[in-house]
Design an enzyme around this catalytic site. Structure first.
Site, PDB file in Angstrom:
ATOM      1  N   ALA A  78      51.804   7.541 -26.089  1.00 50.38           N
ATOM      2  CA  ALA A  78      53.230   7.409 -25.772  1.00 50.38           C
ATOM      3  C   ALA A  78      53.613   5.941 -25.753  1.00 50.38           C
ATOM      4  CB  ALA A  78      53.536   8.050 -24.421  1.00 50.38           C
ATOM      5  N   ASP A  79      54.894   5.673 -25.968  1.00 44.52           N
ATOM      6  CA  ASP A  79      55.405   4.321 -25.840  1.00 44.52           C
ATOM      7  C   ASP A  79      56.839   4.380 -25.338  1.00 44.52           C
ATOM      8  OD1 ASP A  79      54.610   1.377 -26.670  1.00 44.52           O
ATOM      9  OD2 ASP A  79      56.747   1.625 -27.056  1.00 44.52           O
ATOM     10  N   THR A  80      57.162   3.482 -24.426  1.00 45.55           N
ATOM     11  CA  THR A  80      58.492   3.465 -23.822  1.00 45.55           C
ATOM     12  C   THR A  80      59.219   2.169 -24.180  1.00 45.55           C
ATOM     13  OG1 THR A  80      57.745   4.839 -21.973  1.00 45.55           O
ATOM     14  CG2 THR A  80      59.766   3.564 -21.644  1.00 45.55           C
TER      15      THR A  80
END
Length: 206
Positions: A78-80
């Site tokens: 995941a990446d935010t």
């Protein structure tokens, strides 16, 4: 060979581990990937979050596939990304970053985009992007100074962590709270379930 239901989390984030723990899912191994997170020219924040999640998952899957102990596991990444309009805010590493982010976010709305990519043992890839709109109250100089002194901003997209002190800055949130923390739990479990991972395995008492 990997044990049954092996989940490889391509992240070292304790927040993502804690979110999975809420659903009684424990990663078999943490495998953070060091990739270049620099946005491409004219890349918008939504596309950036999607791309980085995919690239992290693909890099981790290559490692998993070549390792007899991990082979056969599901790979999750995941990446935010935090943005004001098309302006992408940094993952704050220095106090100057934190001050810049907080002054920009004060009294206005911003968007948080979290991309999630899952690669099943078969190599099949699924991805989701979750968008959340967050509005901060107007922050006083004293609040900004004290928050920077807390150190909670360090390494966090947009210079804040909603699960800590900065939760008190939020006037309104439209979307997924867990996505802002770092991993949209509903969508992540949907991806895992869709690829044959038993997401309810740990729900039974004992």
């Amino acid at each position: 060979m990997a044990t049954e239901q092996a989940l490889i989390l391509a992240s070292g984030s304790p927040r993502r581990v804690e979110l999975l723990a809420q659903a009684r899912i424990e990663p078999t191994r943490l495998l953070p990937m060091d990739i270049d997170e620099t946005p491409k020219r004219s890349e918008n924040p939504r596309t950036l979050a999607q791309r980085l999640a995919r690239e992290k998952a693909e890099a981790a899957f290559a490692v998993v596939r070549a390792d007899e102990e991990m082979k056969g596991g599901w790979v999750l990444a995941a990446d935010t990304v935090v943005a004001v309009g098309r302006r992408i805010l940094p993952k704050a590493e220095y106090e100057a970053d934190a001050y810049s982010c907080l002054n920009l976010l004060s009294g206005r709305a911003h968007w948080v985009y979290t991309g999630v990519t899952l690669i099943a043992p078969s190599g099949h890839t699924r991805s989701r992007i979750v968008e959340t709109k967050v509005r901060f109250k107007r922050l006083s100089n004293a609040e900004i100074d004290a928050y920077v002194q807390s150190g909670e901003w360090r390494g966090k997209a947009g210079g804040y962590g909603i699960q800590g002190i900065a939760g008190s800055f939020v006037q309104k949130l439209a979307g997924s709270y867990t996505s802002v923390v770092g991993l949209p739990l509903t969508e992540t479990l949907q991806l895992l379930d869709g690829e044959g991972f038993d997401i309810r395995r740990g729900w039974k008492e004992g």
